[in-house]
Design a protein around this motif. Structure first.
Motif, PDB file in Angstrom:
ATOM      1  N   MET A 193      21.558  -0.611 -55.615  1.00 21.53           N
ATOM      2  CA  MET A 193      22.407  -1.469 -56.466  1.00 21.53           C
ATOM      3  C   MET A 193      23.861  -1.461 -55.995  1.00 21.53           C
ATOM      4  SD  MET A 193      21.159  -3.254 -58.865  1.00 21.53           S
ATOM      5  CE  MET A 193      22.531  -3.489 -59.986  1.00 21.53           C
ATOM      6  N   ILE A 194      24.490  -2.600 -56.142  1.00 24.81           N
ATOM      7  CA  ILE A 194      25.917  -2.683 -55.826  1.00 24.81           C
ATOM      8  C   ILE A 194      26.683  -2.726 -57.141  1.00 24.81           C
ATOM      9  CG2 ILE A 194      27.717  -4.009 -54.670  1.00 24.81           C
ATOM     10  CD1 ILE A 194      25.463  -5.359 -53.049  1.00 24.81           C
ATOM     11  N   ARG A 195      27.699  -1.901 -57.217  1.00 26.10           N
ATOM     12  CA  ARG A 195      28.538  -1.945 -58.427  1.00 26.10           C
ATOM     13  C   ARG A 195      29.973  -2.234 -58.029  1.00 26.10           C
ATOM     14  NH1 ARG A 195      29.128   2.782 -61.542  1.00 26.10           N
ATOM     15  NH2 ARG A 195      28.718   3.951 -59.631  1.00 26.10           N
ATOM     16  N   PHE A 196      30.681  -2.918 -58.908  1.00 29.54           N
ATOM     17  CA  PHE A 196      32.101  -3.164 -58.681  1.00 29.54           C
ATOM     18  C   PHE A 196      32.921  -2.307 -59.622  1.00 29.54           C
ATOM     19  CE2 PHE A 196      30.211  -7.192 -57.234  1.00 29.54           C
ATOM     20  CZ  PHE A 196      30.744  -7.217 -55.958  1.00 29.54           C
ATOM     21  N   VAL A 197      33.774  -1.492 -59.043  1.00 30.65           N
ATOM     22  CA  VAL A 197      34.644  -0.664 -59.857  1.00 30.65           C
ATOM     23  C   VAL A 197      36.058  -1.238 -59.799  1.00 30.65           C
ATOM     24  CG1 VAL A 197      35.500   1.658 -60.249  1.00 30.65           C
ATOM     25  CG2 VAL A 197      33.241   1.304 -59.222  1.00 30.65           C
ATOM     26  N   PRO A 198      36.592  -1.662 -60.928  1.00 33.50           N
ATOM     27  CA  PRO A 198      37.920  -2.304 -60.913  1.00 33.50           C
ATOM     28  C   PRO A 198      39.005  -1.369 -60.397  1.00 33.50           C
ATOM     29  CG  PRO A 198      36.851  -2.562 -63.055  1.00 33.50           C
ATOM     30  CD  PRO A 198      36.035  -1.561 -62.282  1.00 33.50           C
ATOM     31  N   ILE A 199      39.945  -1.926 -59.659  1.00 29.66           N
ATOM     32  CA  ILE A 199      41.127  -1.179 -59.229  1.00 29.66           C
ATOM     33  C   ILE A 199      42.299  -1.677 -60.070  1.00 29.66           C
ATOM     34  CG2 ILE A 199      42.605  -0.595 -57.278  1.00 29.66           C
ATOM     35  CD1 ILE A 199      40.367  -1.661 -55.456  1.00 29.66           C
ATOM     36  N   ALA A 200      42.999  -0.781 -60.695  1.00 30.55           N
ATOM     37  CA  ALA A 200      44.074  -1.174 -61.611  1.00 30.55           C
ATOM     38  C   ALA A 200      45.154  -1.978 -60.893  1.00 30.55           C
ATOM     39  CB  ALA A 200      44.677   0.068 -62.268  1.00 30.55           C
ATOM     40  N   ASP A 201      45.664  -1.436 -59.796  1.00 29.02           N
ATOM     41  CA  ASP A 201      46.772  -2.093 -59.112  1.00 29.02           C
ATOM     42  C   ASP A 201      46.484  -2.095 -57.615  1.00 29.02           C
ATOM     43  OD1 ASP A 201      49.117  -3.319 -58.629  1.00 29.02           O
ATOM     44  OD2 ASP A 201      50.361  -1.518 -58.834  1.00 29.02           O
ATOM     45  N   PRO A 202      45.808  -3.173 -57.107  1.00 29.35           N
ATOM     46  CA  PRO A 202      45.384  -3.163 -55.709  1.00 29.35           C
ATOM     47  C   PRO A 202      46.559  -2.990 -54.766  1.00 29.35           C
ATOM     48  CG  PRO A 202      44.680  -5.181 -56.838  1.00 29.35           C
ATOM     49  CD  PRO A 202      45.532  -4.432 -57.788  1.00 29.35           C
ATOM     50  N   PRO A 203      46.488  -2.014 -53.843  1.00 30.20           N
ATOM     51  CA  PRO A 203      47.591  -1.826 -52.894  1.00 30.20           C
ATOM     52  C   PRO A 203      47.707  -3.008 -51.939  1.00 30.20           C
ATOM     53  CG  PRO A 203      45.711  -0.465 -52.310  1.00 30.20           C
ATOM     54  CD  PRO A 203      45.394  -1.100 -53.623  1.00 30.20           C
ATOM     55  N   ARG A 204      48.901  -3.197 -51.398  1.00 34.09           N
ATOM     56  CA  ARG A 204      49.168  -4.360 -50.554  1.00 34.09           C
ATOM     57  C   ARG A 204      48.269  -4.363 -49.310  1.00 34.09           C
ATOM     58  NH1 ARG A 204      55.172  -6.343 -49.574  1.00 34.09           N
ATOM     59  NH2 ARG A 204      54.853  -6.877 -51.745  1.00 34.09           N
ATOM     60  N   GLY A 205      48.050  -3.161 -48.753  1.00 34.08           N
ATOM     61  CA  GLY A 205      47.213  -3.071 -47.555  1.00 34.08           C
ATOM     62  C   GLY A 205      45.831  -3.627 -47.816  1.00 34.08           C
ATOM     63  N   ARG A 206      45.290  -3.331 -49.000  1.00 35.37           N
ATOM     64  CA  ARG A 206      43.959  -3.802 -49.334  1.00 35.37           C
ATOM     65  C   ARG A 206      43.934  -5.336 -49.399  1.00 35.37           C
ATOM     66  NH1 ARG A 206      39.421  -1.592 -51.384  1.00 35.37           N
ATOM     67  NH2 ARG A 206      38.038  -3.037 -52.481  1.00 35.37           N
ATOM     68  N   VAL A 207      44.992  -5.895 -50.018  1.00 37.59           N
ATOM     69  CA  VAL A 207      45.081  -7.354 -50.114  1.00 37.59           C
ATOM     70  C   VAL A 207      45.022  -7.972 -48.725  1.00 37.59           C
ATOM     71  CG1 VAL A 207      46.506  -9.298 -50.848  1.00 37.59           C
ATOM     72  CG2 VAL A 207      46.430  -7.206 -52.231  1.00 37.59           C
ATOM     73  N   ILE A 208      45.790  -7.366 -47.815  1.00 32.68           N
ATOM     74  CA  ILE A 208      45.863  -7.940 -46.466  1.00 32.68           C
ATOM     75  C   ILE A 208      44.522  -7.867 -45.747  1.00 32.68           C
ATOM     76  CG2 ILE A 208      46.905  -7.645 -44.178  1.00 32.68           C
ATOM     77  CD1 ILE A 208      49.488  -6.826 -45.645  1.00 32.68           C
ATOM     78  N   TRP A 209      43.885  -6.684 -45.777  1.00 31.97           N
ATOM     79  CA  TRP A 209      42.653  -6.601 -44.979  1.00 31.97           C
ATOM     80  C   TRP A 209      41.516  -7.379 -45.608  1.00 31.97           C
ATOM     81  CZ3 TRP A 209      38.000  -4.803 -46.443  1.00 31.97           C
ATOM     82  CH2 TRP A 209      37.899  -3.761 -47.385  1.00 31.97           C
ATOM     83  N   VAL A 210      41.476  -7.463 -46.935  1.00 32.83           N
ATOM     84  CA  VAL A 210      40.427  -8.281 -47.548  1.00 32.83           C
ATOM     85  C   VAL A 210      40.628  -9.755 -47.189  1.00 32.83           C
ATOM     86  CG1 VAL A 210      39.505  -9.139 -49.732  1.00 32.83           C
ATOM     87  CG2 VAL A 210      39.919  -6.701 -49.440  1.00 32.83           C
ATOM     88  N   THR A 211      41.901 -10.211 -47.229  1.00 39.36           N
ATOM     89  CA  THR A 211      42.180 -11.610 -46.891  1.00 39.36           C
ATOM     90  C   THR A 211      41.791 -11.910 -45.451  1.00 39.36           C
ATOM     91  OG1 THR A 211      44.032 -11.514 -48.424  1.00 39.36           O
ATOM     92  CG2 THR A 211      43.973 -13.377 -46.919  1.00 39.36           C
ATOM     93  N   LEU A 212      42.169 -10.987 -44.547  1.00 40.52           N
ATOM     94  CA  LEU A 212      41.817 -11.198 -43.144  1.00 40.52           C
ATOM     95  C   LEU A 212      40.302 -11.213 -42.959  1.00 40.52           C
ATOM     96  CD1 LEU A 212      44.484  -9.089 -41.218  1.00 40.52           C
ATOM     97  CD2 LEU A 212      44.291 -11.588 -41.410  1.00 40.52           C
ATOM     98  N   ALA A 213      39.619 -10.276 -43.660  1.00 37.36           N
ATOM     99  CA  ALA A 213      38.165 -10.225 -43.548  1.00 37.36           C
ATOM    100  C   ALA A 213      37.559 -11.531 -44.050  1.00 37.36           C
ATOM    101  CB  ALA A 213      37.613  -9.040 -44.334  1.00 37.36           C
ATOM    102  N   ALA A 214      38.134 -12.074 -45.139  1.00 38.03           N
ATOM    103  CA  ALA A 214      37.613 -13.324 -45.686  1.00 38.03           C
ATOM    104  C   ALA A 214      37.780 -14.449 -44.675  1.00 38.03           C
ATOM    105  CB  ALA A 214      38.330 -13.675 -46.994  1.00 38.03           C
ATOM    106  N   LEU A 215      38.935 -14.454 -43.982  1.00 39.94           N
ATOM    107  CA  LEU A 215      39.164 -15.489 -42.971  1.00 39.94           C
ATOM    108  C   LEU A 215      38.161 -15.373 -41.829  1.00 39.94           C
ATOM    109  CD1 LEU A 215      43.044 -15.764 -42.654  1.00 39.94           C
ATOM    110  CD2 LEU A 215      41.434 -17.496 -43.455  1.00 39.94           C
TER     111      LEU A 215
END
Lengths: 352, 386
Positions: free
Chosen positions: A1-23
Motif C-alpha cells: 500500500m502507498i500512503r501519503f503523509v502530509p508535510i506541514a511546511d514543505p522545504p524549498r528544496g523539495r519543491v524544486i526537485w518535485v517540480t523538476l521530476a514532474a517536468l
C-alpha cells in the motif's frame, strides 16, 4: 500500500526537485506520444531546441511567445497568492487589445503620447474587466473561477461585435478586422523580429517590481495574509475586499498590457479574438504555476513555455507532426505539474 | 597537438567539400506550402495538399514541404522558418495571408511567393486562384430543379468577394431553373469550423431548405444533409463517400494544374523574382483547374441524373431538361466558349443594374464584387446600397 503523509511546511528544496521530476516525467510521456506519432523523441527534442535556443532567430520566436506569457504570468502569480483563481486572462488580454485599438484608431492623440496612452488604456481596461469578477466575489460571493471564465466569452463577442460593426475597417472586403493602426501607434520591434521591446521591458520591470511588492511591502504582506487566511486578515484589520480589488486591477492590468503588445507590436490592427490571444491567457496559468507565486521566477518560466510553443511550431514545420502536438505537449506538462502537487505537500510511504 | 588540429581541420574541410558537392548534384527546386487548415479537412487544405503531392510526382526536380493549420495572423514567423529551411518558392494558400505574404516578399527578395485568392502582387509575388463561379452556376441549376420547398440553403464562410461571387452565381442558377426559388444564406465567419457548420446547416434546414450546399472546408455540410436525407454538393474535393445517396454533384478543384504550370515556369526560368508583378492565375473550367462533379469524372450521381433529366426549365422560350442544359453549358465553358453566368443584364438583389446587357464581368470586377444576385435571402455584410 502507498500512503501519503502530509508535510506541514514543505522545504524549498523539495519543491524544486518535485517540480523538476514532474517536468522530466512530462517530457518522457510526451516522448512516448512522439513515438506513437512515428517520430523519434530524441530527434523531436533536438529539433525543438535547435529551432529555438540555438540561434537568434529561434530566440526571437521564443521571446515573441514569451512576452505576453511573462506579463500575464506575473499578474497571475499575484492573483494566485491572493487565492483568486483568475482564469480569465484571455478576456482581460482582449479588453487591453480593444482599448489599445480604440485609442489608436479613434483618438486624435499626438504621436508621442499615443503608445503610452494605449498601454495605460489597455491596462485599465484589462484591470476593470478582472475587477468585475473581484466585485462579484466579495459582494455576492460568486465563485471567481466561473465569472472570470465566462467573462472570456463576453470579451470575445464584444471584440467580434466591434470589428464586425462600428470598428470594421474600410477596405476589408467582408472580412472581419479593423483598419491598420497609424505608424506611430505601432510598437518598435527588435530588428528583424516581431518582438515589441517596450512590452518585453515592461514585463521585466513588472516582474522585479511585483516581487519586491510581494516580499517587502505592507501591501504585499496584506495580500498574502488575505489570501492564505482571510479570517486572520479581517482580525488584523485588513480590508480583504479592498486588497482583492487592488489585486484584480494588477492581474487584469498585466494581461491588458499583453493585449496591447500583441495588437500594437504584431498585428497592427484588431482582428479575430482567437488570433490575438492565441491561448496565452491559459498557457500563462502554467507559467504562474511553475513560478510558484514568485513574479521574478516568471522571467524563467515564461521563456520556458515560449520554448515549448515555438518548439511546437518547429515540430509542425520541420517534422510535419500534427498541429495539435503543441496543445498535447503543454497539456501533459500542466497535468504533470498539477498532479505533482501531492508529492510536494505529502511524503510517500510504502507499506502499512 | 597542432598536428591533430590540422588533421581535424583537414577532415572538416573535406567533409564540407563533399557535402557541398553532393548538394550541388541533387539541387532540387524546393517549394513550400502554408495551409490554413489541417490537411485532413477533406476540403480546401486537403485539396491543396493533393495538388502538392501530384506536383511532386509529376516533376522529378521538385522537392516540397508543407505546414498545416497556420493561423492567419501568424504566417510571417512560419515563412521566416521556411526561408531558413531553404524554400525557393512559397505558396500561401489563404486570403488572410495576403499582407503577411507581401511583407515576406519584401523581406526575402530572392524567394518567389505565390498567394492564393488575394489581389496584392509584387515583383516576386504572384497570385493564383482556381475559381468555382461557373461551377456554382451549374450546381445552382441542379439545386433549383431539385428543391420542392423553393428554399435552397447556403452555408457561407466570410462575406468576401469570393463568396459573394459563388453565392450569386449559385443563386442565378437556382433562379434560372426555378424562378420562384430563393437561396437562404448563413455566415459562420470561419474557414474551418465543423461545429458552426453543423449549426448553420441545421438552422437552414429548419427554415425549410430542402437542398443544401456548404462553402466551409470540411465535409460537415454534406454529412448534415445526409443525416436529413436531402440533396447536397461536394465542395473542393469529392465528398461522395460521406453521403453516397445525397450528393448530387459538386465543385471539385485541381490545384495541381496550377502548381505544375507555375513551378515548371519557375524551373525553366520564365518566372523569376523580378517579373511576377502581373502574374495572376485565374483558372476556370476551360483550364481544367476546376470540375463539376460529385466525384472525379462523375458530373452527376445516377439517382439525381435521372431526376434532373425529368426536370424541365425554359431556355429562350423552349422547354429543355435541366440535365441537358447543365451538360451543354458545362461543355461550352470547358471549351472556353462565350457562355458566362454573369452575362448582363444582371441586377443585384436591390434592383440596381450591375452588369449591363451583353457585357460580362472582368476579373477585377469579380474580385471586388460586393453586391449579391436576386434570390439571395439573409443578411449579407458590406452590401452596397446603390
Amino acid at each position: 500500500m502507498i500512503r501519503f503523509v502530509p508535510i506541514a511546511d514543505p522545504p524549498r528544496g523539495r519543491v524544486i526537485w518535485v517540480t523538476l521530476a514532474a517536468l522530466v516525467f512530462a517530457l518522457v510521456v510526451a516522448g512516448l506520444i512522439f513515438l506513437a506519432a512515428g517520430t523519434n523523441p530524441f530527434e523531436a527534442y533536438s529539433a525543438m531546441l535547435q529551432g529555438t535556443v540555438s540561434d537568434w532567430s529561434g530566440w526571437s520566436e521564443v521571446l515573441r511567445r514569451g512576452t505576453p506569457l511573462l506579463l500575464i504570468g506575473i499578474g497571475l502569480t499575484l492573483a494566485f497568492r491572493a487565492q483568486f483563481f483568475n482564469i480569465g486572462a484571455e478576456g482581460q488580454l482582449l479588453l487591453g487589445a480593444i482599448a489599445a485599438g480604440g485609442i489608436a484608431l479613434f483618438t486624435p492623440l499626438p504621436p508621442l503620447v499615443m503608445l503610452p496612452a494605449m498601454f495605460v488604456g489597455g491596462a485599465l481596461a484589462g484591470g476593470l474587466w478582472a475587477l468585475i469578477a473581484a466585485f462579484l466575489k466579495t459582494r455576492l460571493r460568486v465563485n471567481e473561477i466561473l465569472t472570470t471564465l465566462m467573462l472570456n466569452y463576453v470579451a470575445t463577442y464584444l471584440l467580434i461585435y466591434l470589428i464586425n460593426g462600428p470598428w470594421k475597417g474600410k477596405n476589408v472586403r467582408g472580412f472581419i478586422y479593423s483598419d491598420d493602426f497609424p505608424d506611430f501607434a505601432q510598437l518598435p520591434t527588435l530588428p528583424g523580429t516581431q518582438v515589441g521591446w517596450p512590452t518585453l521591458l515592461l514585463g521585466v520591470l513588472l516582474a522585479v517590481g511585483l516581487q519586491w511588492f510581494l516580499g517587502r511591502s505592507t501591501g504585499g504582506y496584506e495580500l498574502r495574509v488575505a489570501g492564505e487566511n482571510p479570517e486572520a486578515a479581517r482580525y488584523a484589520g485588513i480590508s480583504v475586499s479592498s486588497v482583492l480589488f487592488k489585486m484584480a486591477m494588477v492581474t487584469g492590468g498585466a494581461a491588458g498590457l499583453a493585449g496591447v503588445g500583441e495588437v500594437a507590436g504584431i498585428h497592427h490592427k484588431l482582428l479575430e479574438p482567437s488570433q490575438i490571444s492565441s491561448g496565452y491567457g491559459f498557457t500563462a496559468v502554467i507559467v504562474a504555476w511553475l513560478a510558484r507565486g514568485n513574479p521574478l521566477l516568471c522571467l524563467i518560466t515564461a521563456p520556458l513555455m515560449g520554448i515549448i510553443l515555438a518548439g511546437g511550431d518547429v515540430l509542425k514545420i520541420n517534422l510535419n507532426l500534427p498541429f495539435r502536438i503543441t496543445d498535447v505537449f503543454s497539456g501533459v506538462i500542466l497535468m504533470s505539474l498539477i498532479a505533482s502537487e501531492i508529492f510536494v505537500k505529502n511524503r510517500v510511504k510504502w507499506g502499512k | 597537438m597542432s598536428k591533430i588540429t590540422k588533421l581535424l581541420a583537414l577532415a572538416l574541410a573535406l567533409t564540407a567539400a563533399a557535402t557541398t558537392q553532393a548538394g550541388a548534384q541533387d539541387a532540387k527546386l524546393k517549394a513550400c506550402f502554408i495551409y490554413v487548415g489541417p490537411t485532413g479537412d477533406i476540403g480546401w487544405s486537403y485539396a491543396h495538399d493533393q495538388g502538392r503531392k501530384a506536383a511532386e510526382k509529376a516533376l522529378p526536380w521538385l522537392e516540397t514541404q508543407y505546414v498545416e493549420s497556420v493561423p492567419e495572423g501568424q504566417a510571417l514567423p512560419v515563412i521566416d522558418r521556411l526561408a531558413k529551411n531553404g524554400c525557393q518558392v512559397i505558396f500561401t494558400t489563404s486570403f488572410g495571408y495576403m499582407d503577411d505574404t507581401l511583407a515576406a516578399a519584401k523581406k526575402y527578395p530572392n524567394i518567389i511567393f505565390a498567394h492564393n485568392a488575394g489581389f496584392k502582387r509584387n515583383a516576386n509575388m504572384a497570385t493564383y486562384m482556381a475559381d468555382f463561379y461557373q461551377v456554382y452556376y451549374l450546381n445552382g441549376l441542379a439545386a433549383g430543379a431539385l428543391s420542392k420547398s423553393g428554399k435552397v440553403g447556403f452555408v457561407g464562410t466570410y462575406p468576401i468577394p469570393e463568396l459573394k461571387r459563388h453565392l450569386s452565381a449559385f443563386a442565378l442558377g437556382v433562379k434560372a431553373a426555378n424562378p420562384k426559388a430563393s437561396v437562404n444564406v448563413k455566415w459562420i465567419n470561419s474557414w474551418f469550423d465543423p461545429a458552426k457548420t453543423r449549426e448553420a446547416s441545421e438552422a437552414l434546414l429548419s427554415e425549410g431548405a430542402d437542398v443544401l450546399t456548404s462553402a466551409e472546408d470540411s465535409a460537415t455540410g454534406v454529412q448534415t444533409a445526409g443525416a436529413k436525407n436531402i440533396p447536397t454538393f461536394s465542395h473542393y474535393n469529392p465528398m461522395l463517400k460521406f453521403s453516397p445517396s445525397n450528393v448530387v454533384s459538386g465543385h471539385i478543384v485541381h490545384w495541381d494544374k496550377i502548381y505544375i504550370d507555375f513551378l515548371t515556369k519557375v524551373h525553366n526560368g520564365t518566372y523569376t523574382t523580378k517579373n511576377l508583378a502581373n502574374v495572376d492565375y485565374w483558372w476556370l473550367l476551360s483550364k481544367g483547374a476546376v470540375e463539376m462533379g460529385a466525384d472525379m469524372n462523375m458530373p452527376f450521381t445516377v439517382k439525381f441524373a435521372a431526376q434532373l433529366k425529368a426536370a424541365k426549365m425554359m431556355v429562350g422560350g423552349k422547354s429543355v431538361s435541366v440535365y441537358d442544359r447543365i451538360t451543354a453549358l458545362n461543355a461550352q465553358m470547358k471549351k472556353g466558349e462565350s457562355f458566362d453566368p454573369f452575362t448582363g443584364p444582371v441586377k443585384d438583389r436591390n434592383g440596381v443594374l450591375r452588369v449591363p446587357a451583353g457585357k460580362t464581368m472582368s476579373i477585377g470586377d469579380l474580385n471586388n464584387m460586393s453586391w449579391v444576385a436576386p434570390g439571395v435571402v439573409g443578411q449579407v455584410a458590406d452590401e452596397p446600397k446603390k
